[in-house]
Motif scaffolding. Structure first.
Motif, PDB file in Angstrom:
ATOM      1  N   LEU A  41       0.829  -1.208   0.000  1.00 55.77           N
ATOM      2  CA  LEU A  41       0.000   0.000   0.000  1.00 55.77           C
ATOM      3  C   LEU A  41       0.864   1.259   0.000  1.00 55.77           C
ATOM      4  CD1 LEU A  41      -2.874  -0.996   2.444  1.00 55.77           C
ATOM      5  CD2 LEU A  41      -3.045  -0.576  -0.011  1.00 55.77           C
ATOM      6  N   ALA A  42       1.977   1.227   0.720  1.00 55.04           N
ATOM      7  CA  ALA A  42       2.879   2.385   0.744  1.00 55.04           C
ATOM      8  C   ALA A  42       3.484   2.625  -0.635  1.00 55.04           C
ATOM      9  CB  ALA A  42       3.976   2.168   1.785  1.00 55.04           C
ATOM     10  N   VAL A  43       3.914   1.575  -1.301  1.00 46.71           N
ATOM     11  CA  VAL A  43       4.487   1.717  -2.646  1.00 46.71           C
ATOM     12  C   VAL A  43       3.428   2.221  -3.619  1.00 46.71           C
ATOM     13  CG1 VAL A  43       5.445   0.436  -4.606  1.00 46.71           C
ATOM     14  CG2 VAL A  43       6.324   0.051  -2.300  1.00 46.71           C
ATOM     15  N   TRP A  44       2.222   1.706  -3.522  1.00 42.44           N
ATOM     16  CA  TRP A  44       1.140   2.154  -4.391  1.00 42.44           C
ATOM     17  C   TRP A  44       0.866   3.648  -4.181  1.00 42.44           C
ATOM     18  CZ3 TRP A  44      -3.873   3.871  -3.065  1.00 42.44           C
ATOM     19  CH2 TRP A  44      -4.721   4.065  -4.148  1.00 42.44           C
ATOM     20  N   GLY A  45       0.814   4.080  -2.923  1.00 39.35           N
ATOM     21  CA  GLY A  45       0.580   5.495  -2.625  1.00 39.35           C
ATOM     22  C   GLY A  45       1.706   6.380  -3.129  1.00 39.35           C
ATOM     23  N   LEU A  46       2.941   5.932  -2.964  1.00 41.18           N
ATOM     24  CA  LEU A  46       4.077   6.707  -3.447  1.00 41.18           C
ATOM     25  C   LEU A  46       4.082   6.808  -4.970  1.00 41.18           C
ATOM     26  CD1 LEU A  46       6.879   5.475  -1.060  1.00 41.18           C
ATOM     27  CD2 LEU A  46       5.916   7.772  -1.171  1.00 41.18           C
ATOM     28  N   MET A  47       3.749   5.724  -5.651  1.00 44.01           N
ATOM     29  CA  MET A  47       3.703   5.749  -7.112  1.00 44.01           C
ATOM     30  C   MET A  47       2.590   6.681  -7.608  1.00 44.01           C
ATOM     31  SD  MET A  47       6.137   3.902  -8.326  1.00 44.01           S
ATOM     32  CE  MET A  47       5.650   3.504  -9.971  1.00 44.01           C
ATOM     33  N   LYS A  48       1.457   6.668  -6.933  1.00 44.64           N
ATOM     34  CA  LYS A  48       0.353   7.539  -7.318  1.00 44.64           C
ATOM     35  C   LYS A  48       0.742   9.005  -7.113  1.00 44.64           C
ATOM     36  CE  LYS A  48      -4.576   8.056  -6.685  1.00 44.64           C
ATOM     37  NZ  LYS A  48      -5.776   7.540  -6.069  1.00 44.64           N
ATOM     38  N   SER A  49       1.403   9.295  -5.998  1.00 44.11           N
ATOM     39  CA  SER A  49       1.851  10.656  -5.723  1.00 44.11           C
ATOM     40  C   SER A  49       2.904  11.094  -6.739  1.00 44.11           C
ATOM     41  CB  SER A  49       2.415  10.746  -4.310  1.00 44.11           C
ATOM     42  OG  SER A  49       2.956  12.007  -4.070  1.00 44.11           O
ATOM     43  N   MET A  50       3.843  10.199  -7.063  1.00 46.18           N
ATOM     44  CA  MET A  50       4.884  10.537  -8.029  1.00 46.18           C
ATOM     45  C   MET A  50       4.267  10.805  -9.399  1.00 46.18           C
ATOM     46  SD  MET A  50       8.234   8.451  -9.283  1.00 46.18           S
ATOM     47  CE  MET A  50       7.278   7.312 -10.242  1.00 46.18           C
ATOM     48  N   SER A  51       3.293  10.018  -9.774  1.00 46.84           N
ATOM     49  CA  SER A  51       2.630  10.219 -11.061  1.00 46.84           C
ATOM     50  C   SER A  51       1.952  11.591 -11.104  1.00 46.84           C
ATOM     51  CB  SER A  51       1.620   9.113 -11.291  1.00 46.84           C
ATOM     52  OG  SER A  51       0.916   9.331 -12.477  1.00 46.84           O
ATOM     53  N   LYS A  52       1.306  11.971 -10.014  1.00 49.79           N
ATOM     54  CA  LYS A  52       0.649  13.268  -9.949  1.00 49.79           C
ATOM     55  C   LYS A  52       1.675  14.398 -10.064  1.00 49.79           C
ATOM     56  CE  LYS A  52      -2.507  13.833  -6.779  1.00 49.79           C
ATOM     57  NZ  LYS A  52      -3.173  14.100  -5.493  1.00 49.79           N
ATOM     58  N   GLN A  53       2.810  14.266  -9.379  1.00 44.80           N
ATOM     59  CA  GLN A  53       3.847  15.301  -9.434  1.00 44.80           C
ATOM     60  C   GLN A  53       4.482  15.377 -10.822  1.00 44.80           C
ATOM     61  OE1 GLN A  53       4.427  17.501  -7.023  1.00 44.80           O
ATOM     62  NE2 GLN A  53       2.792  16.509  -5.864  1.00 44.80           N
ATOM     63  N   MET A  54       4.695  14.227 -11.452  1.00 50.00           N
ATOM     64  CA  MET A  54       5.302  14.223 -12.790  1.00 50.00           C
ATOM     65  C   MET A  54       4.369  14.844 -13.832  1.00 50.00           C
ATOM     66  SD  MET A  54       8.335  13.113 -12.504  1.00 50.00           S
ATOM     67  CE  MET A  54       8.895  12.571 -14.093  1.00 50.00           C
ATOM     68  N   ASN A  55       3.065  14.702 -13.640  1.00 47.95           N
ATOM     69  CA  ASN A  55       2.115  15.306 -14.576  1.00 47.95           C
ATOM     70  C   ASN A  55       2.105  16.832 -14.462  1.00 47.95           C
ATOM     71  OD1 ASN A  55       1.288  12.942 -15.781  1.00 47.95           O
ATOM     72  ND2 ASN A  55      -0.332  12.585 -14.286  1.00 47.95           N
ATOM     73  N   LYS A  56       2.527  17.367 -13.324  1.00 46.14           N
ATOM     74  CA  LYS A  56       2.585  18.813 -13.138  1.00 46.14           C
ATOM     75  C   LYS A  56       3.792  19.436 -13.844  1.00 46.14           C
ATOM     76  CE  LYS A  56       0.361  18.954  -8.610  1.00 46.14           C
ATOM     77  NZ  LYS A  56       0.562  19.310  -7.196  1.00 46.14           N
ATOM     78  N   VAL A  57       4.809  18.649 -14.146  1.00 45.20           N
ATOM     79  CA  VAL A  57       6.039  19.169 -14.730  1.00 45.20           C
ATOM     80  C   VAL A  57       5.826  19.413 -16.223  1.00 45.20           C
ATOM     81  CG1 VAL A  57       8.458  18.658 -15.211  1.00 45.20           C
ATOM     82  CG2 VAL A  57       7.452  17.984 -13.033  1.00 45.20           C
ATOM     83  N   ASP A  58       6.284  20.594 -16.695  1.00 45.23           N
ATOM     84  CA  ASP A  58       6.204  20.938 -18.109  1.00 45.23           C
ATOM     85  C   ASP A  58       7.582  20.734 -18.714  1.00 45.23           C
ATOM     86  OD1 ASP A  58       5.418  21.857 -20.552  1.00 45.23           O
ATOM     87  OD2 ASP A  58       5.589  23.973 -20.020  1.00 45.23           O
ATOM     88  N   PHE A  59       7.730  19.749 -19.574  1.00 42.43           N
ATOM     89  CA  PHE A  59       9.016  19.419 -20.152  1.00 42.43           C
ATOM     90  C   PHE A  59       9.301  20.178 -21.449  1.00 42.43           C
ATOM     91  CE2 PHE A  59       8.371  15.607 -17.566  1.00 42.43           C
ATOM     92  CZ  PHE A  59       9.582  15.603 -16.882  1.00 42.43           C
ATOM     93  N   LYS A  60       8.378  20.961 -21.923  1.00 49.78           N
ATOM     94  CA  LYS A  60       8.571  21.674 -23.183  1.00 49.78           C
ATOM     95  C   LYS A  60       9.525  22.849 -22.959  1.00 49.78           C
ATOM     96  CE  LYS A  60       4.048  20.377 -24.814  1.00 49.78           C
ATOM     97  NZ  LYS A  60       2.684  20.814 -25.095  1.00 49.78           N
ATOM     98  N   GLU A  61      10.546  22.934 -23.810  1.00 49.10           N
ATOM     99  CA  GLU A  61      11.504  24.018 -23.707  1.00 49.10           C
ATOM    100  C   GLU A  61      11.192  25.067 -24.758  1.00 49.10           C
ATOM    101  OE1 GLU A  61      15.547  22.785 -23.818  1.00 49.10           O
ATOM    102  OE2 GLU A  61      15.212  21.129 -22.443  1.00 49.10           O
ATOM    103  N   GLY A  62      11.480  26.305 -24.406  1.00 45.52           N
ATOM    104  CA  GLY A  62      11.301  27.383 -25.364  1.00 45.52           C
ATOM    105  C   GLY A  62      12.454  27.373 -26.363  1.00 45.52           C
ATOM    106  N   ALA A  63      12.258  28.054 -27.466  1.00 48.52           N
ATOM    107  CA  ALA A  63      13.299  28.123 -28.486  1.00 48.52           C
ATOM    108  C   ALA A  63      14.478  28.934 -27.960  1.00 48.52           C
ATOM    109  CB  ALA A  63      12.751  28.751 -29.744  1.00 48.52           C
ATOM    110  N   ASP A  64      15.670  28.538 -28.339  1.00 47.89           N
ATOM    111  CA  ASP A  64      16.891  29.230 -27.935  1.00 47.89           C
ATOM    112  C   ASP A  64      17.030  30.486 -28.792  1.00 47.89           C
ATOM    113  OD1 ASP A  64      19.276  29.884 -26.782  1.00 47.89           O
ATOM    114  OD2 ASP A  64      20.442  28.323 -27.818  1.00 47.89           O
TER     115      ASP A  64
END
Length: 81
Positions: A41-64
């Motif tokens: 259950l702890a691993v499941w909760g941590l994976m769910k939390s990590m997935s939520k945090q990773m979805n918040k990250v914007d990996f798109k970079e602006g043009a140089d």
């Protein structure tokens, strides 16, 4: 006066044949299952939390801006020390 540990051992030997426990076989039992379930259950909760945090990250970079202007990238200067 008899030793208390020997009397306790004698009492346990009378109960052991009823359970027919094999001393060469060790099982985790209920406590092992509970510990495993809590860890799962702890691993499941941590994976769910990590997935939520990773979805918040914007990996798109602006043009140089240097690449768009056609300027050559500056070479790093050597450190003098």
């Amino acid at each position: 006066m008899p030793d208390m540990s020997s009397s306790a051992a004698l009492a346990m030997t009378h109960l052991v044949p009823l359970a027919e426990v094999d001393e060469n076989k060790v099982t985790p039992g209920v406590l092992g299952f509970i510990v495993f379930a809590v860890m799962a259950l702890a691993v499941w909760g941590l994976m769910k939390s990590m997935s939520k945090q990773m979805n918040k990250v914007d990996f798109k970079e602006g043009a140089d801006p240097r690449a768009e202007s056609g300027a050559a990238p500056a070479e790093p200067k050597a450190k003098q020390g």
